[in-house]
Design a protein around this motif. Sequence first.
Motif, PDB file in Angstrom:
ATOM      1  N   MET A   1       0.871  -1.187   0.000  1.00 28.98           N
ATOM      2  CA  MET A   1       0.000   0.000   0.000  1.00 28.98           C
ATOM      3  C   MET A   1       0.903   1.230   0.000  1.00 28.98           C
ATOM      4  O   MET A   1       1.696   1.414   0.928  1.00 28.98           O
ATOM      5  CB  MET A   1      -0.871   0.013   1.273  1.00 28.98           C
ATOM      6  N   GLU A   2       0.783   2.045  -1.034  1.00 29.40           N
ATOM      7  CA  GLU A   2       1.622   3.251  -1.119  1.00 29.40           C
ATOM      8  C   GLU A   2       0.800   4.477  -0.732  1.00 29.40           C
ATOM      9  O   GLU A   2      -0.251   4.735  -1.335  1.00 29.40           O
ATOM     10  CB  GLU A   2       2.155   3.411  -2.543  1.00 29.40           C
ATOM     11  N   PHE A   3       1.292   5.182   0.259  1.00 25.30           N
ATOM     12  CA  PHE A   3       0.637   6.403   0.735  1.00 25.30           C
ATOM     13  C   PHE A   3       1.411   7.601   0.193  1.00 25.30           C
ATOM     14  O   PHE A   3       2.424   7.430  -0.497  1.00 25.30           O
ATOM     15  CB  PHE A   3       0.619   6.421   2.263  1.00 25.30           C
ATOM     16  N   SER A   4       0.961   8.796   0.544  1.00 28.79           N
ATOM     17  CA  SER A   4       1.716   9.974   0.110  1.00 28.79           C
ATOM     18  C   SER A   4       2.998  10.091   0.941  1.00 28.79           C
ATOM     19  O   SER A   4       3.157   9.402   1.961  1.00 28.79           O
ATOM     20  CB  SER A   4       0.852  11.223   0.254  1.00 28.79           C
ATOM     21  N   ASP A   5       3.918  10.968   0.531  1.00 32.27           N
ATOM     22  CA  ASP A   5       5.148  11.269   1.271  1.00 32.27           C
ATOM     23  C   ASP A   5       6.043  10.058   1.499  1.00 32.27           C
ATOM     24  O   ASP A   5       6.602   9.887   2.595  1.00 32.27           O
ATOM     25  CB  ASP A   5       4.816  11.918   2.635  1.00 32.27           C
ATOM     26  N   ASN A   6       6.152   9.180   0.492  1.00 29.08           N
ATOM     27  CA  ASN A   6       7.122   8.078   0.578  1.00 29.08           C
ATOM     28  C   ASN A   6       6.788   7.063   1.674  1.00 29.08           C
ATOM     29  O   ASN A   6       7.637   6.272   2.078  1.00 29.08           O
ATOM     30  CB  ASN A   6       8.531   8.652   0.817  1.00 29.08           C
ATOM     31  N   LEU A   7       5.570   7.124   2.207  1.00 25.30           N
ATOM     32  CA  LEU A   7       5.140   6.205   3.272  1.00 25.30           C
ATOM     33  C   LEU A   7       4.554   4.955   2.613  1.00 25.30           C
ATOM     34  O   LEU A   7       3.758   5.049   1.677  1.00 25.30           O
ATOM     35  CB  LEU A   7       4.086   6.930   4.131  1.00 25.30           C
ATOM     36  N   ILE A   8       4.950   3.792   3.126  1.00 22.78           N
ATOM     37  CA  ILE A   8       4.549   2.538   2.475  1.00 22.78           C
ATOM     38  C   ILE A   8       4.151   1.520   3.541  1.00 22.78           C
ATOM     39  O   ILE A   8       4.671   1.552   4.661  1.00 22.78           O
ATOM     40  CB  ILE A   8       5.720   2.065   1.576  1.00 22.78           C
ATOM     41  N   ALA A   9       3.206   0.637   3.209  1.00 17.88           N
ATOM     42  CA  ALA A   9       2.836  -0.444   4.136  1.00 17.88           C
ATOM     43  C   ALA A   9       2.797  -1.760   3.369  1.00 17.88           C
ATOM     44  O   ALA A   9       2.268  -1.814   2.254  1.00 17.88           O
ATOM     45  CB  ALA A   9       1.481  -0.157   4.778  1.00 17.88           C
ATOM     46  N   PHE A  10       3.367  -2.808   3.979  1.00 23.79           N
ATOM     47  CA  PHE A  10       3.332  -4.151   3.390  1.00 23.79           C
ATOM     48  C   PHE A  10       2.437  -5.017   4.270  1.00 23.79           C
ATOM     49  O   PHE A  10       2.517  -4.944   5.496  1.00 23.79           O
ATOM     50  CB  PHE A  10       4.724  -4.782   3.370  1.00 23.79           C
ATOM     51  N   VAL A  11       1.617  -5.858   3.618  1.00 25.62           N
ATOM     52  CA  VAL A  11       0.760  -6.784   4.362  1.00 25.62           C
ATOM     53  C   VAL A  11       0.986  -8.174   3.787  1.00 25.62           C
ATOM     54  O   VAL A  11       0.825  -8.375   2.573  1.00 25.62           O
ATOM     55  CB  VAL A  11      -0.729  -6.395   4.224  1.00 25.62           C
ATOM     56  N   GLN A  12       1.382  -9.108   4.645  1.00 27.95           N
ATOM     57  CA  GLN A  12       1.564 -10.491   4.185  1.00 27.95           C
ATOM     58  C   GLN A  12       0.512 -11.369   4.849  1.00 27.95           C
ATOM     59  O   GLN A  12       0.390 -11.368   6.081  1.00 27.95           O
ATOM     60  CB  GLN A  12       2.977 -10.983   4.546  1.00 27.95           C
ATOM     61  N   ASN A  13      -0.246 -12.109   4.044  1.00 25.10           N
ATOM     62  CA  ASN A  13      -1.282 -13.001   4.574  1.00 25.10           C
ATOM     63  C   ASN A  13      -1.051 -14.416   4.059  1.00 25.10           C
ATOM     64  O   ASN A  13      -0.700 -14.595   2.895  1.00 25.10           O
ATOM     65  CB  ASN A  13      -2.680 -12.541   4.150  1.00 25.10           C
ATOM     66  N   SER A  14      -1.285 -15.396   4.922  1.00 30.02           N
ATOM     67  CA  SER A  14      -1.108 -16.787   4.483  1.00 30.02           C
ATOM     68  C   SER A  14      -1.985 -17.733   5.283  1.00 30.02           C
ATOM     69  O   SER A  14      -2.126 -17.598   6.492  1.00 30.02           O
ATOM     70  CB  SER A  14       0.365 -17.200   4.652  1.00 30.02           C
ATOM     71  N   TRP A  15      -2.574 -18.707   4.563  1.00 33.66           N
ATOM     72  CA  TRP A  15      -3.232 -19.851   5.213  1.00 33.66           C
ATOM     73  C   TRP A  15      -2.304 -21.058   5.170  1.00 33.66           C
ATOM     74  O   TRP A  15      -2.715 -22.169   5.475  1.00 33.66           O
ATOM     75  CB  TRP A  15      -4.506 -20.235   4.443  1.00 33.66           C
ATOM     76  N   LEU A  16      -1.070 -20.848   4.724  1.00 30.95           N
ATOM     77  CA  LEU A  16      -0.148 -21.967   4.530  1.00 30.95           C
ATOM     78  C   LEU A  16       1.162 -21.689   5.249  1.00 30.95           C
ATOM     79  O   LEU A  16       2.214 -21.623   4.621  1.00 30.95           O
ATOM     80  CB  LEU A  16       0.137 -22.158   3.032  1.00 30.95           C
ATOM     81  N   ASP A  17       1.081 -21.502   6.541  1.00 28.94           N
ATOM     82  CA  ASP A  17       2.296 -21.236   7.301  1.00 28.94           C
ATOM     83  C   ASP A  17       2.299 -22.141   8.535  1.00 28.94           C
ATOM     84  O   ASP A  17       1.256 -22.334   9.156  1.00 28.94           O
ATOM     85  CB  ASP A  17       2.339 -19.754   7.723  1.00 28.94           C
ATOM     86  N   PRO A  18       3.458 -22.681   8.890  1.00 30.33           N
ATOM     87  CA  PRO A  18       3.471 -23.580  10.059  1.00 30.33           C
ATOM     88  C   PRO A  18       3.212 -22.853  11.376  1.00 30.33           C
ATOM     89  O   PRO A  18       2.760 -23.460  12.348  1.00 30.33           O
ATOM     90  CB  PRO A  18       4.898 -24.146  10.036  1.00 30.33           C
ATOM     91  N   ASP A  19       3.477 -21.543  11.399  1.00 32.80           N
ATOM     92  CA  ASP A  19       3.350 -20.789  12.646  1.00 32.80           C
ATOM     93  C   ASP A  19       2.179 -19.815  12.586  1.00 32.80           C
ATOM     94  O   ASP A  19       1.868 -19.295  11.521  1.00 32.80           O
ATOM     95  CB  ASP A  19       4.614 -19.950  12.898  1.00 32.80           C
ATOM     96  N   LYS A  20       1.609 -19.554  13.756  1.00 34.88           N
ATOM     97  CA  LYS A  20       0.632 -18.464  13.838  1.00 34.88           C
ATOM     98  C   LYS A  20       1.429 -17.181  14.081  1.00 34.88           C
ATOM     99  O   LYS A  20       2.075 -17.039  15.125  1.00 34.88           O
ATOM    100  CB  LYS A  20      -0.355 -18.713  14.979  1.00 34.88           C
ATOM    101  N   VAL A  21       1.386 -16.280  13.121  1.00 35.16           N
ATOM    102  CA  VAL A  21       2.124 -15.019  13.239  1.00 35.16           C
ATOM    103  C   VAL A  21       1.137 -13.864  13.128  1.00 35.16           C
ATOM    104  O   VAL A  21       0.293 -13.831  12.225  1.00 35.16           O
ATOM    105  CB  VAL A  21       3.194 -14.895  12.112  1.00 35.16           C
ATOM    106  N   ARG A  22       1.225 -12.942  14.074  1.00 32.97           N
ATOM    107  CA  ARG A  22       0.383 -11.723  14.068  1.00 32.97           C
ATOM    108  C   ARG A  22       1.306 -10.582  14.464  1.00 32.97           C
ATOM    109  O   ARG A  22       1.380 -10.216  15.632  1.00 32.97           O
ATOM    110  CB  ARG A  22      -0.730 -11.832  15.126  1.00 32.97           C
ATOM    111  N   LYS A  23       2.057 -10.071  13.513  1.00 34.04           N
ATOM    112  CA  LYS A  23       3.121  -9.148  13.867  1.00 34.04           C
ATOM    113  C   LYS A  23       3.102  -7.915  12.986  1.00 34.04           C
ATOM    114  O   LYS A  23       2.926  -8.032  11.762  1.00 34.04           O
ATOM    115  CB  LYS A  23       4.462  -9.868  13.702  1.00 34.04           C
ATOM    116  N   MET A  24       3.250  -6.756  13.591  1.00 42.03           N
ATOM    117  CA  MET A  24       3.273  -5.510  12.837  1.00 42.03           C
ATOM    118  C   MET A  24       4.468  -4.678  13.318  1.00 42.03           C
ATOM    119  O   MET A  24       4.627  -4.457  14.513  1.00 42.03           O
ATOM    120  CB  MET A  24       1.964  -4.754  13.054  1.00 42.03           C
ATOM    121  N   THR A  25       5.281  -4.234  12.360  1.00 42.64           N
ATOM    122  CA  THR A  25       6.443  -3.402  12.682  1.00 42.64           C
ATOM    123  C   THR A  25       6.221  -2.013  12.105  1.00 42.64           C
ATOM    124  O   THR A  25       5.842  -1.892  10.936  1.00 42.64           O
ATOM    125  CB  THR A  25       7.725  -4.008  12.065  1.00 42.64           C
ATOM    126  N   VAL A  26       6.399  -1.003  12.936  1.00 47.33           N
ATOM    127  CA  VAL A  26       6.259   0.390  12.477  1.00 47.33           C
ATOM    128  C   VAL A  26       7.632   1.037  12.617  1.00 47.33           C
ATOM    129  O   VAL A  26       8.170   1.106  13.728  1.00 47.33           O
ATOM    130  CB  VAL A  26       5.226   1.164  13.327  1.00 47.33           C
TER     131      VAL A  26
END
Length: 336
Positions: free
Chosen positions: A206-231
């Motif tokens: 997701m590209e916002f104004s002013d060079n700000l960007i957000a990445f979102v990774q989603n998966s139903w095929l991962d061995p681990d339950k991950v719920r992590k957000m880094t700012v």
Amino acid sequence: MLKVGVIGCGYWGPNLIRNFSQLSSTVVKRVSDLDQARLKRMAELYPGIETTTDYRTIIDDPDVDAVAIATPVHTHHGIALDALNGGKHVLVEKPIAASIEEAEELVRLAGERRLKLMVGHTFLFTSAVRKMKEIIDSGELGEIYYINSQRLNLGLFQQDINVVWDLAPHDISIILYLLGQMPRCVTAVGASHINPAVEDIAILTMEFSDNLIAFVQNSWLDPDKVRKMTVVGSRKMMVYDDVQPTEKIRIYDKRVEKPKYYDTFAEFPYSYKYGDILIPKINGAEPLHAQVCHFVDCILNDVEPITSGKNGLDVVKVLDAAQRSLDRGNNKIRLR
Ligand SMILES: NC(=O)c1ccc[n+]([C@@H]2O[C@H](COP(=O)([O-])OP(=O)(O)OC[C@H]3O[C@@H](n4cnc5c(N)ncnc54)[C@H](O)[C@@H]3O)[C@@H](O)[C@H]2O)c1
């Protein structure tokens, strides 16, 4: 006393029924599901509750003030439309609807009928996400450079939606809330491994104004339950790990700077700051409790919900752009 009907008693609906039943200001009068066994279970747990396989029985009941909808996504629009036309306030699970047009129609109808329309973006009712917003708004992190969000686990595979429509509503709703703005463009890459027609892994940009960007990774095929957000900000960095039982947020006093003055080109021009790590105290109350309390407050005090129909529509606009990107060979899609 506000009388509530709950439509959909699968995995999530019983959580709504439990939370509404615990409030002193509401009573769950009727519940609906297509599956008799689920209705029987609800009747055993909540004696006196009326059950029906036809949700219109709830909407036709003049005694019911509000309905909560926890059915599959493709049914949200039809059921919510019927409920609003029947004069009921509506809490609908995420995503609010399966298309922009459907979501817009719900927002318009709720406005015309002066009824509350709220979407179950549950994470906006967590103390951790509220705390992150407070920290970002205080300027402690400095200028926000980017956000990276991961929501991964094994399953649960959905029949009617892909992994983006299933999991990303949470990440997108949190990111829009934290940044207080809509992205300009969305790009999505995904693949289908188990059901050929349904993406089970995806990454959104997701590209916002002013060079700000957000990445979102989603998966139903991962061995681990991950719920992590880094700012990552220009002054500090923050990590939200929802899988942690208590220490969900860490603020890292880390940054990288390019010094204004340095003598020669040979000298390494960057300086790295490695400071303390702060773990703010987070209240552990159940977010769904806060969500249903907010819905009730909005009805009783005529207030616009934080997760209003309009907020649900914003999330669907991002999901729609991601879907168009997936459908068009990962093209960058400018938001409508
Ligand atoms: N906010 C959250 O954190 C959260 C978590 C899980 C699910 N959800 C949302 O809740 C909704 C339901 O998800 P789920 O996992 O409980 O699905 P589910 O398949 O377990 O349950 C859906 C239920 O709806 C019933 N149903 C379908 N059509 C119906 C109709 N016309 N009338 C009455 N009942 C009907 C089904 O029989 C089923 O029991 C989805 O929108 C999902 O995205 C939200």
